[in-house]
Enzyme design. Structure first.
Site, PDB file in Angstrom:
ATOM      1  CG  ASN A 176      -1.695   1.332   1.299  1.00 19.94           C
ATOM      2  OD1 ASN A 176      -2.024   1.916   0.271  1.00 19.94           O
ATOM      3  ND2 ASN A 176      -1.961   1.810   2.507  1.00 19.94           N
ATOM      4  N   GLY A 177       0.755   2.085  -0.993  1.00 21.94           N
ATOM      5  CA  GLY A 177       1.571   3.295  -1.056  1.00 21.94           C
ATOM      6  C   GLY A 177       2.016   3.546  -2.501  1.00 21.94           C
ATOM      7  CD  GLU A 230     -22.990  16.780  -1.442  1.00 20.85           C
ATOM      8  OE1 GLU A 230     -22.979  15.674  -1.983  1.00 20.85           O
ATOM      9  OE2 GLU A 230     -21.980  17.381  -1.053  1.00 20.85           O
ATOM     10  CG  HIS A 283     -25.338  43.717  -7.160  1.00 21.40           C
ATOM     11  ND1 HIS A 283     -25.390  44.924  -7.808  1.00 21.40           N
ATOM     12  CD2 HIS A 283     -24.060  43.598  -6.698  1.00 21.40           C
ATOM     13  CE1 HIS A 283     -24.206  45.512  -7.779  1.00 21.40           C
ATOM     14  NE2 HIS A 283     -23.378  44.728  -7.112  1.00 21.40           N
ATOM     15  CE  LYS A 304     -17.632   9.706  -3.428  1.00 23.26           C
ATOM     16  NZ  LYS A 304     -17.554  10.974  -2.667  1.00 23.26           N
TER      17      LYS A 304
HETATM   18  C1  AGP Z   1     -20.041  16.416  -3.898  1.00 23.16           C
HETATM   19  O1  AGP Z   1     -20.061  16.301  -2.478  1.00 23.16           O
HETATM   20  C2  AGP Z   1     -21.039  15.486  -4.559  1.00 23.16           C
HETATM   21  N1  AGP Z   1     -20.816  14.163  -4.185  1.00 23.16           N
HETATM   22  C3  AGP Z   1     -21.108  15.746  -6.058  1.00 23.16           C
HETATM   23  O2  AGP Z   1     -21.354  17.117  -6.251  1.00 23.16           O
HETATM   24  C4  AGP Z   1     -19.847  15.367  -6.859  1.00 23.16           C
HETATM   25  O3  AGP Z   1     -18.807  16.265  -6.560  1.00 23.16           O
HETATM   26  C5  AGP Z   1     -20.191  15.476  -8.353  1.00 23.16           C
HETATM   27  O4  AGP Z   1     -21.228  14.559  -8.617  1.00 23.16           O
HETATM   28  C6  AGP Z   1     -18.997  15.182  -9.252  1.00 23.16           C
HETATM   29  O5  AGP Z   1     -18.552  13.870  -9.038  1.00 23.16           O
HETATM   30  P1  AGP Z   1     -17.141  13.441  -9.697  1.00 23.16           P
HETATM   31  O6  AGP Z   1     -16.093  14.260  -9.026  1.00 23.16           O
HETATM   32  O7  AGP Z   1     -17.026  11.976  -9.421  1.00 23.16           O
HETATM   33  O8  AGP Z   1     -17.228  13.752 -11.165  1.00 23.16           O
END
Ligand code: AGP
Length: 624
Positions: free
Chosen positions: A102-103, A505, A521, A619
């Site tokens: 690992n590294g 989020e 503004h 994710k």
């Molecule tokens: C950020 O906290 C979110 N999970 C989301 O905005 C993420 O950054 C975005 O979907 C881009 O993902 P990516 O860096 O894998 O392209």
């Protein structure tokens, strides 16, 4: 970041190694493998490109009996795309020396060149494989022919060859190594990557962290950098890399396995916030000096000449990565290089205007974000050169980009991006520094100072994280707020956007990030008595104007939390302060985002939200 394991004892070696890898999968999961040795010195090695379950199934088809020692690995690729050939364990030419790692071995290309020249054959693209061949060379230099050597000399010779090999390695490594001729000893060593030994009864364990073997023993010994462990069934001895024996204390771990995977933190997000110093350090490691671009040529194929040839830089990304892109724009413009940043999903019209002189920088932690991939294809269609900044080796983005600069953050499990964002910033600062130096926008002394500022950041991140308790207390005071406003200017304006995104989020409440200059503004109208307003106001050219914005907000009833340094704190009149260590204004985003991440985390915690897996979010957004 990868997960390594090692075992020696009379229980089911393969089961224990695989079980340990399953518990380390949060450290990496693109490929994996194990190697075990039985009492007749026979070696069995199994690897898959995929998750540990697939390895488990493969091993179950051909069970290995009588193995008493072995090593295992679950990978998060840094060098060489995920594949069976690149999966660990890796062996030497003889197939008898086996390594898991690992590294990052920074000098692996030099070592590989020498080893190839002396006839070694390589089977993978990884940096790790060179370690097995270096050990093989050291065994040869000790004139070791397995059959010829006396059995009582095997262990001392294996140890000495391993010890001498370590002296050739530069970079970060946690290693677990076996030699089929020596089934009664597993060797381990640590330099900058975590490694721990588990002490059992008639058996002993090695792992990247305790979660791999906690179900078998809670008695552990943590290795320090520069230490070796010689692990046998009936005991473990510890040495320095110079071969000096050291006495080490064992400790008893109080965590259960699930807590251990999160390193004792309540959520992966908090663990990853605390891994940010390491993410920056690992992303900068071996790539910073000398600034000027040539160091990137070996890794990215981007020469100093090519860097000078670009007339402009165009960033594209989504979400948090887009906020990193906005900071990239400010950085490059700061060095006189025309730059822009677009949300990938709004790039189509701009793409048509790109020329061959534009370097498109696509930023994506996952390398699989559909909007970003689509924008990359639009850029390629008009002949632009594309450089990817990503955390995921072998991802689609890496295959479509012309050049790739990897962040080395390890897998980010929490949906809300934190350490990957810091890794992206580190990569962008790195790139901007090389571009500026290559194009004469930094003199050599300015380049040195730029690099020194970056090298200080991991320590300053740790100092910032030390304020977690105070930040948590401030956040808990706003847990019932329904609206949040984040403002800043200049290089920290994108940090205001990022702070707002984090709260949205994981706490599901409305929040907006705004350039502070825009307040007059319109947005100032939304301020109501008691509204939480977070203002990022470090020392620098934007401070006086920020101080004015904060006054205006307070005058309308806002509860202002100011993110300051010890100097700007004297200028700003806020309701509460989070005081960060001082650094030059240009580098402050690498610190100012951290209190906002922690603020969002503790608001969400108080609201009992599902922090690691927020509702409606993935994710990686692989659809447009
Ligand atoms: C950020 O906290 C979110 N999970 C989301 O905005 C993420 O950054 C975005 O979907 C881009 O993902 P990516 O860096 O894998 O392209």
């Amino acid at each position: 970041m990868c997960g390594i394991t090692g075992y020696i004892g009379d229980n089911k070696t393969t089961d224990i190694l695989i079980d340990g890898l399953k518990r380390l999968e949060y450290r990496g999961y693109d490929s994996c493998g194990i190697a075990v040795v039985d009492a007749k010195n026979a070696l069995y090695l199994k690897r898959v490109s995929g998750r540990v379950d697939a390895l488990d199934k493969l091993v179950a088809q051909e069970p290995v009996k009588g193995a008493q020692s072995g090593v295992g690995h679950t990978r998060w690729a840094t060098h060489g795309a995920p594949s069976e050939d690149n999966a660990h364990p890796h062996t030497d030419c003889s197939g008898r020396v086996v390594v898991v790692h690992n590294g990052i071995i920074e000098n692996y290309l030099d070592l590989k060149e020498k080893l190839l020249a002396s006839g070694h054959k390589f089977k993978s693209e990884t940096d790790t494989e060179v370690i097995a061949h270096v050990i093989e060379e050291k065994l040869k230099s000790l004139h070791v022919q397995e059959k010829a050597i006396r059995s009582d000399m095997l262990e001392p010779v294996f140890f000495e060859a391993f010890r001498r090999a370590l002296a050739e390695l530069k970079g970060s490594f946690a290693l677990s190594v076996i030699w089929a001729a020596c089934p009664n000893m597993v060797l381990a060593a640590r330099m900058y990557s975590p490694l721990v030994v588990g002490l059992g009864k008639g058996e002993n364990f090695i792992a990247s962290d305790v979660s791999a073997f906690l179900k078998y023993t809670k008695r552990v010994v943590f290795l320090n950098d520069g230490e070796i462990a010689a692990v046998k069934k009936d005991g473990v001895d510890f040495y320095t890399f110079q071969g000096k024996k050291v006495a080490k204390e064992s400790v008893t771990i109080q965590w259960d396995s699930t807590m251990a995977e999160k390193g004792g933190y309540k959520h992966f997000m908090l663990k990853e916030i605390h891994e940010q110093a390491e993410s920056v350090e690992n992303t900068l490691r071996g790539r910073l000096l000398p600034l000027g671009g040539n160091i990137l040529k070996a890794e990215m194929g981007l020469s100093a000449e090519a860097i000078k040839s670009f007339s402009s830089v165009q960033f594209i990304a989504c979400g948090t990565a887009y906020h990193a892109a906005l900071i990239g724009r400010v950085l490059f413009e700061n060095f006189g290089i025309p730059a822009s940043a677009d949300v990938a999903s709004e790039f189509t019209d701009r793409a048509k205007l790109l020329g061959k002189g534009t370097l498109v920088v696509a930023i994506s932690q996952s390398g699989e974000t559909a909007d970003t991939l689509f924008a990359v294809r639009e850029a390629k269609a008009v002949g632009a050169t594309v450089l990817a900044i990503t955390n995921t080796v072998g991802s689609t983005l890496t295959r479509e980009a012309d050049h790739v600069l990897y962040t080395h953050c390890g897998p980010e499990i929490g949906v809300a991006s934190t350490k990957a964002f810091l890794g992206q910033l580190a990569a962008i600062y790195l790139l901007a520094g090389h571009f500026a130096a290559a194009r004469g926008a930094l003199t050599s002394s300015e380049a040195r100072s730029y690099a020194e500022n970056l090298l200080k950041v991991p320590r300053l991140i740790e100092e910032t994280l030390a304020q977690e308790k105070e930040i948590a207390k401030i956040a808990q005071g706003f847990a019932s707020s329904e609206h949040f406003l984040f403002i800043s200017r200049h290089v920290n304006y994108p940090i205001a956007l990022e702070g707002a995104l984090k709260i949205k989020e994981i706490s599901y409440v409305h929040a907006e990030g705004y350039p502070a200059g825009e307040m007059k503004h319109g947005p100032i109208a939304i301020i109501y008595k008691g509204m939480p307003l977070l203002a990022v106001a470090p020392s620098g050219r934007a401070l006086d104007l920020m101080a004015g914005n904060i006054e205006e907000a307070k005058a309308r009833g806002a509860e202002v939390v100011a993110i300051v340094d010890e100097d700007s704190r004297k200028t700003v009149k806020a309701s509460r302060y989070i005081t960060l260590p001082k650094t030059e204004e240009l580098f402050t985003p690498l610190l100012t985002v951290i209190p906002l991440q922690l603020f969002a985390y503790y608001v969400a915690l108080a609201k009992k939200c599902d922090i690691d897996k927020p509702r409606n979010l993935a994710k990686s957004v692989t659809v447009r």
